[in-house]
Design a protein around this motif. Structure first.
Motif, PDB file in Angstrom:
ATOM      1  N   ILE A  94       1.459   3.149  -0.866  1.00  0.00           N
ATOM      2  CA  ILE A  94       0.547   2.435  -1.758  1.00  0.00           C
ATOM      3  C   ILE A  94      -0.135   1.270  -1.042  1.00  0.00           C
ATOM      4  O   ILE A  94       0.516   0.486  -0.348  1.00  0.00           O
ATOM      5  CB  ILE A  94       1.282   1.997  -3.034  1.00  0.00           C
ATOM      6  N   PHE A 121      -4.808   7.286  -8.479  1.00  0.00           N
ATOM      7  CA  PHE A 121      -3.847   7.660  -9.526  1.00  0.00           C
ATOM      8  C   PHE A 121      -4.536   8.392 -10.679  1.00  0.00           C
ATOM      9  O   PHE A 121      -5.535   7.911 -11.223  1.00  0.00           O
ATOM     10  CB  PHE A 121      -3.127   6.417 -10.074  1.00  0.00           C
ATOM     11  N   GLY A 122      -3.981   9.535 -11.001  1.00  0.00           N
ATOM     12  CA  GLY A 122      -4.466  10.287 -12.150  1.00  0.00           C
ATOM     13  C   GLY A 122      -5.766  11.035 -11.918  1.00  0.00           C
ATOM     14  O   GLY A 122      -6.262  11.707 -12.813  1.00  0.00           O
ATOM     15  N   ALA A 142       1.716  10.850 -13.401  1.00  0.00           N
ATOM     16  CA  ALA A 142       0.979  11.890 -12.671  1.00  0.00           C
ATOM     17  C   ALA A 142       1.975  12.604 -11.773  1.00  0.00           C
ATOM     18  O   ALA A 142       3.038  12.063 -11.469  1.00  0.00           O
ATOM     19  CB  ALA A 142      -0.125  11.258 -11.840  1.00  0.00           C
ATOM     20  N   VAL A 190      -2.856  22.199  -3.370  1.00  0.00           N
ATOM     21  CA  VAL A 190      -2.165  20.947  -3.660  1.00  0.00           C
ATOM     22  C   VAL A 190      -2.857  20.356  -4.879  1.00  0.00           C
ATOM     23  O   VAL A 190      -4.046  20.043  -4.830  1.00  0.00           O
ATOM     24  CB  VAL A 190      -2.247  19.990  -2.461  1.00  0.00           C
ATOM     25  N   ARG A 242       2.294  15.580  -8.340  1.00  0.00           N
ATOM     26  CA  ARG A 242       1.661  16.488  -7.371  1.00  0.00           C
ATOM     27  C   ARG A 242       2.483  17.750  -7.268  1.00  0.00           C
ATOM     28  O   ARG A 242       3.700  17.713  -7.085  1.00  0.00           O
ATOM     29  CB  ARG A 242       1.547  15.824  -5.998  1.00  0.00           C
ATOM     30  N   ARG A 265      -2.135   8.538   2.796  1.00  0.00           N
ATOM     31  CA  ARG A 265      -1.259   9.168   3.795  1.00  0.00           C
ATOM     32  C   ARG A 265      -2.087   9.528   5.009  1.00  0.00           C
ATOM     33  O   ARG A 265      -3.250   9.898   4.893  1.00  0.00           O
ATOM     34  CB  ARG A 265      -0.460  10.338   3.232  1.00  0.00           C
ATOM     35  N   THR A 294      -2.093  14.909 -14.385  1.00  0.00           N
ATOM     36  CA  THR A 294      -1.695  13.715 -15.129  1.00  0.00           C
ATOM     37  C   THR A 294      -1.292  14.143 -16.525  1.00  0.00           C
ATOM     38  O   THR A 294      -1.874  15.086 -17.070  1.00  0.00           O
ATOM     39  CB  THR A 294      -2.898  12.748 -15.246  1.00  0.00           C
ATOM     40  N   TYR A 349      -5.588   8.815  -2.238  1.00  0.00           N
ATOM     41  CA  TYR A 349      -5.213   9.275  -3.582  1.00  0.00           C
ATOM     42  C   TYR A 349      -5.500   8.198  -4.620  1.00  0.00           C
ATOM     43  O   TYR A 349      -5.094   7.051  -4.482  1.00  0.00           O
ATOM     44  CB  TYR A 349      -3.716   9.619  -3.600  1.00  0.00           C
ATOM     45  N   ASP A 379      -3.032  17.677  -8.198  1.00  0.00           N
ATOM     46  CA  ASP A 379      -2.585  16.441  -8.840  1.00  0.00           C
ATOM     47  C   ASP A 379      -2.855  16.567 -10.326  1.00  0.00           C
ATOM     48  O   ASP A 379      -3.981  16.838 -10.733  1.00  0.00           O
ATOM     49  CB  ASP A 379      -3.356  15.248  -8.271  1.00  0.00           C
ATOM     50  N   PHE A 407       0.575   1.583  -9.594  1.00  0.00           N
ATOM     51  CA  PHE A 407       1.448   2.739  -9.808  1.00  0.00           C
ATOM     52  C   PHE A 407       2.476   2.802  -8.696  1.00  0.00           C
ATOM     53  O   PHE A 407       2.317   2.173  -7.650  1.00  0.00           O
ATOM     54  CB  PHE A 407       0.634   4.029  -9.862  1.00  0.00           C
ATOM     55  N   HIS A 440      -4.962  -0.378  -6.879  1.00  0.00           N
ATOM     56  CA  HIS A 440      -4.149   0.352  -5.906  1.00  0.00           C
ATOM     57  C   HIS A 440      -4.655   1.758  -5.596  1.00  0.00           C
ATOM     58  O   HIS A 440      -5.263   2.414  -6.432  1.00  0.00           O
ATOM     59  CB  HIS A 440      -2.710   0.457  -6.422  1.00  0.00           C
ATOM     60  N   LEU A 441      -4.332   2.180  -4.386  1.00  0.00           N
ATOM     61  CA  LEU A 441      -4.658   3.521  -3.900  1.00  0.00           C
ATOM     62  C   LEU A 441      -3.449   4.069  -3.152  1.00  0.00           C
ATOM     63  O   LEU A 441      -2.667   3.292  -2.617  1.00  0.00           O
ATOM     64  CB  LEU A 441      -5.774   3.424  -2.871  1.00  0.00           C
ATOM     65  N   GLY A 442      -3.345   5.387  -3.088  1.00  0.00           N
ATOM     66  CA  GLY A 442      -2.328   6.010  -2.236  1.00  0.00           C
ATOM     67  C   GLY A 442      -2.974   6.446  -0.935  1.00  0.00           C
ATOM     68  O   GLY A 442      -4.090   6.948  -0.941  1.00  0.00           O
ATOM     69  N   MET A 496       3.674  14.575   2.606  1.00  0.00           N
ATOM     70  CA  MET A 496       2.888  14.761   1.389  1.00  0.00           C
ATOM     71  C   MET A 496       2.957  13.556   0.456  1.00  0.00           C
ATOM     72  O   MET A 496       2.365  13.544  -0.612  1.00  0.00           O
ATOM     73  CB  MET A 496       3.358  16.011   0.639  1.00  0.00           C
ATOM     74  N   CYS A 497       3.724  12.547   0.833  1.00  0.00           N
ATOM     75  CA  CYS A 497       3.954  11.417  -0.067  1.00  0.00           C
ATOM     76  C   CYS A 497       3.139  10.190   0.362  1.00  0.00           C
ATOM     77  O   CYS A 497       3.369   9.630   1.426  1.00  0.00           O
ATOM     78  CB  CYS A 497       5.450  11.104  -0.028  1.00  0.00           C
ATOM     79  N   PRO A 498       2.176   9.751  -0.464  1.00  0.00           N
ATOM     80  CA  PRO A 498       1.336   8.618  -0.064  1.00  0.00           C
ATOM     81  C   PRO A 498       2.085   7.291  -0.099  1.00  0.00           C
ATOM     82  O   PRO A 498       3.054   7.128  -0.838  1.00  0.00           O
ATOM     83  CB  PRO A 498       0.226   8.601  -1.130  1.00  0.00           C
ATOM     84  N   GLN A 552      -6.512  20.018   1.878  1.00  0.00           N
ATOM     85  CA  GLN A 552      -5.655  19.622   0.761  1.00  0.00           C
ATOM     86  C   GLN A 552      -4.333  19.025   1.220  1.00  0.00           C
ATOM     87  O   GLN A 552      -3.827  18.128   0.589  1.00  0.00           O
ATOM     88  CB  GLN A 552      -5.439  20.813  -0.175  1.00  0.00           C
ATOM     89  N   LEU A 570       6.077  18.050  -5.825  1.00  0.00           N
ATOM     90  CA  LEU A 570       6.324  17.270  -4.614  1.00  0.00           C
ATOM     91  C   LEU A 570       6.713  15.827  -4.932  1.00  0.00           C
ATOM     92  O   LEU A 570       7.562  15.262  -4.269  1.00  0.00           O
ATOM     93  CB  LEU A 570       5.094  17.287  -3.711  1.00  0.00           C
ATOM     94  N   TRP A 571       6.027  15.252  -5.925  1.00  0.00           N
ATOM     95  CA  TRP A 571       6.397  13.903  -6.339  1.00  0.00           C
ATOM     96  C   TRP A 571       5.808  13.602  -7.702  1.00  0.00           C
ATOM     97  O   TRP A 571       4.977  14.331  -8.214  1.00  0.00           O
ATOM     98  CB  TRP A 571       5.978  12.837  -5.327  1.00  0.00           C
ATOM     99  N   GLY A 608      -7.030  12.266  -8.205  1.00  0.00           N
ATOM    100  CA  GLY A 608      -6.854  13.250  -7.149  1.00  0.00           C
ATOM    101  C   GLY A 608      -6.950  12.625  -5.773  1.00  0.00           C
ATOM    102  O   GLY A 608      -6.978  11.397  -5.638  1.00  0.00           O
ATOM    103  N   GLU A 609      -7.013  13.511  -4.787  1.00  0.00           N
ATOM    104  CA  GLU A 609      -6.922  13.076  -3.397  1.00  0.00           C
ATOM    105  C   GLU A 609      -8.057  13.661  -2.569  1.00  0.00           C
ATOM    106  O   GLU A 609      -8.429  14.811  -2.756  1.00  0.00           O
ATOM    107  CB  GLU A 609      -5.572  13.538  -2.834  1.00  0.00           C
ATOM    108  N   ILE A 618       5.199   5.661  -6.589  1.00  0.00           N
ATOM    109  CA  ILE A 618       5.420   7.085  -6.349  1.00  0.00           C
ATOM    110  C   ILE A 618       6.895   7.340  -6.100  1.00  0.00           C
ATOM    111  O   ILE A 618       7.528   6.655  -5.299  1.00  0.00           O
ATOM    112  CB  ILE A 618       4.573   7.559  -5.145  1.00  0.00           C
TER     113      ILE A 618
END
Lengths: 275, 379
Positions: A10, A50-51, B296, B285, B298, A95, B289, A48, B287, B105, A91-93, A6-8, A238, B95-96, A53-54, B107
């Motif tokens: 960068i 930042f701020g 932010a 899930v 999750r 996964r 902020t 993802y 997200d 950013f 930047h983007l996340g 679940m952790c992207p 999701q 989750l993070w 969503g995904e 994580i």
């Protein structure tokens, strides 16, 4: 790569270019080295911002290219609209990659028919790259591509190169204002007898469900076996790893059993209302 | 006396609190049934005195009520609105967290402290529910680390049901009332005349070690028999039943049965059934902020297939009618779950019947939808 799915990780935008008025392609490089994970044509990543969503987005680049990760995105929702404003260096996340892939190995020695509708060409472009790089492994290769109008056509600068290796045909739903001299009409009209042998072909279809539905109907009419037809399905995703339950499609989870399915395996669910 | 896995042990009622002391000493947080706001729920407790001593529950479709018993039984009731999934698969989990920095950013994965839980009073249907969620979270291509850590650390004290509720149907689902496996210790509460004791079976080395710290003795044959009799009584009292023969294909084949429309007219699409269900695992899930836009995070929280958002795609919901959402829930639970995870998703605990605000009874709906002899409902 982090072990937590679940952790992207960068990534940095290295290139950002608009393909059409609402569709753009991002080339991303990993912030940390060795993070570009190998993928197969048809797989997707969770992207993802930042701020914001995904969202799940198919990979539209070349599997053999390890220096950058390529995604083609249509700005249609909150997240993708924000992504359309990304600039080089931002930047983007990411996964992934997740999911099943197009049957490029089972297709060797056969005719290939790719049918794409709209943004559906993006998840099939890695197949085109693979075929061109391994052209002798495949027999006749045909790509049929339909879009709403000539303003919506993707990757036009690559067509000429593709046409040297394969049979590439394009149609648009409407081309009335004189800026289009090619085929007009739905993509199923491009399916012709001479392009493939119905009993020795592998078909990969990607586009809106209704377009896939009519393509399959036409293919079955021409005696292509259900086992030889592959489609890419879309549902709300999701988590992408089979926990969140949102992408259920009958007994399948689109994220882990799909997104690429053999039509024979989902024919009972396909186009069933509100399944 | 040495305790073996085949031994049947007796702990007298007056020594039962030693179980709590022994578990606390080993560092476990004890979660057990306790009375809160008119219902028996599962929560953290510190002593035996917090158990619902002398209480029972009366349940029916859309109804739940606590009543006083004539005795001081500790486990003289059936399952309430909570299930153990609230401890193993928490309703909301961060989750993070992501933090804006100069380049973009970064994580930071959330390091969730994993409590070591001892669950006291786990029913047979609930043990089966835990096993079902194990398959979802630990036996697929990806392992959910939070679930796995919580699950592996947990100590389970099961209890055999001495009575069945009006909405129970574990016999039909082959999930009870007799506890069969997946426990560290399993209890049967026995009350005869002036006597009150627990007949205990051992299910693990950890269970065996724990018993050594509690005053106990070997069970006599008649005590073992009495313990078995209590489970037989529960089996005979089972309030509901359902015919599961061919249910997997019958539900798929009857996708267009008129009964779906009929039940949709009563269903409020509130999602209560999915919240109380001990196997429902779906999550959203999210997200989020903070107001400064600097941070932010999750969060994963329980979700329900009864919401419109659940199947949102391209500006609309795939399942926009209540009918399709009820059908998704019931068909998943009893049919496609078998394709996905090799067993039914239902353990027959009856919570979805009791806690449905309009009293929709899943066993009744299945009877109508799967009735092979009656074709009048097929549209």
């Amino acid at each position: 790569m982090r072990s937590d799915p679940m952790c992207p990780n960068i990534y940095t935008v290295e290139k950002m270019a608009y393909d059409t008025h609402d569709t753009f392609t991002l080339e991303l490089v990993a912030q940390q080295e060795n993070q570009i994970v190998s993928f197969m044509p048809g797989q997707f990543n969770m992207m993802y911002l930042f701020g914001v969503g995904e969202v799940p987005i198919s990979i539209s680049g070349d599997c053999e290219r390890r220096d950058a990760l390529t995604h083609t995105i249509r700005a249609v929702g909150t997240v993708t609209n924000e992504m359309s404003k990304l600039q080089v260096g931002q930047h983007l996340g990411i996964r992934g990659p997740y999911g099943s892939y197009w049957p490029i190995h089972d297709a060797t020695g056969k005719d290939i028919l790719l049918i794409a509708g709209g943004i559906g060409l993006a998840p099939l472009r890695p197949v085109i790259y693979h075929i061109i790089a391994n052209r002798s492994s495949y027999n006749n290769v045909t790509v049929l591509y339909g879009a709403r109008s000539c303003k919506d056509l993707l990757y036009q600068q690559q067509w000429e190169e593709w046409q040297q290796s394969l049979n590439f045909k394009v149609t648009v739903d409407s081309g009335s204002n004189g800026d289009w001299n090619g085929h007009v009409g739905v993509v199923t009209n491009l399916i012709t007898r001479k392009d493939f042998a119905p009993h020795n072909v592998m078909v990969m279809v990607c586009g809106p469900e209704i377009m896939m539905h009519f393509s399959i109907r036409e293919l079955l009419r021409r005696e292509v076996k259900m086992d030889d037809i592959y489609v890419s399905m879309e549902r709300n995703m999701q988590c992408a790893v089979g926990y969140c339950g949102h992408c259920q499609y009958g007994a399948k989870f689109v994220c882990k059993d799909g997104p690429v399915f053999c039509y024979a395996d989902i024919q009972d669910s396909f186009r069933k209302r509100e399944l | 006396m040495s305790i073996s896995f085949s031994s049947q042990i007796v702990i007298e009622y007056q020594h039962f609190d030693q179980l709590f002391a022994a578990l606390s000493e080993l560092g476990y947080k004890i979660a057990a049934p306790t009375v809160r706001e008119g219902a028996i729920v599962y929560d953290e407790v510190t002593s035996v005195h917090e158990l619902p001593c002398g209480w029972t529950d009366v349940q029916n479709a859309g109804g739940y009520e606590l009543q006083k018993r004539a005795d001081n039984a500790l486990f003289g009731y059936n399952v309430g609105p909570h299930s153990w999934k609230k401890f193993l698969h928490p309703p909301s989990l961060k989750l993070w967290e992501a933090q804006k920095n100069e380049q973009g950013f970064e994580i930071c994965p959330e390091v969730n402290e994993v409590p070591r839980y001892a669950f006291i009073g786990v029913r047979s249907c609930e043990l089966h529910a835990i096993k079902i969620q194990d398959r979802v979270f630990m036996e697929g291509p990806y392992v959910d680390s939070t679930y796995e850590k919580r699950r592996k650390e947990s100590f389970i004290v099961a209890v055999n049901c001495g009575q069945a509720g009006e909405t129970c149907f574990c016999s039909s689902m082959n999930t009870g009332p007799q506890v069969s496996e997946g426990f560290d210790l399993a209890l049967s509460e026995v009350m005869e005349e002036e006597k009150h004791y627990f007949v205990v079976s051992v299910g693990s080395i950890e269970g065996q070690a724990l018993l050594e710290k509690i005053v106990h003795r070997e069970a006599r044959a008649e005590e073992i028999q009495l313990a078995m009799d209590t489970v037989d009584e529960a089996r005979e009292q089972m309030g509901r039943s359902v015919d599961t023969f061919n249910i997997q294909s019958l539900l798929i084949d009857n996708h267009d049965h008129a009964r779906w429309e009929e039940v949709a007219e009563r269903c409020l699409s509130c999602g209560n059934c999915t919240m109380v269900c001990p196997t429902c695992f779906c999550t959203a899930v999210e997200d989020v902020t903070d107001l400064t836009g600097e941070k932010a995070q999750r969060v994963r929280r329980w979700d329900s297939c009864f919401t419109m958002d659940f199947s949102y795609l391209h500006g609309g919901s795939v399942r926009s009618s209540v009918k399709s959402r009820y059908r998704q829930w019931l068909t998943h639970k009893f049919s496609t779950w078998i394709d996905q995870f090799g067993s039914s998703g239902c353990v027959g605990c009856g919570r979805c019947i009791t806690w449905c605000p309009v009293g929709i009874d899943v066993t009744e709906e299945i009877t109508h939808i799967c009735d092979k002899d009656k074709n009048d409902g097929i549209t």
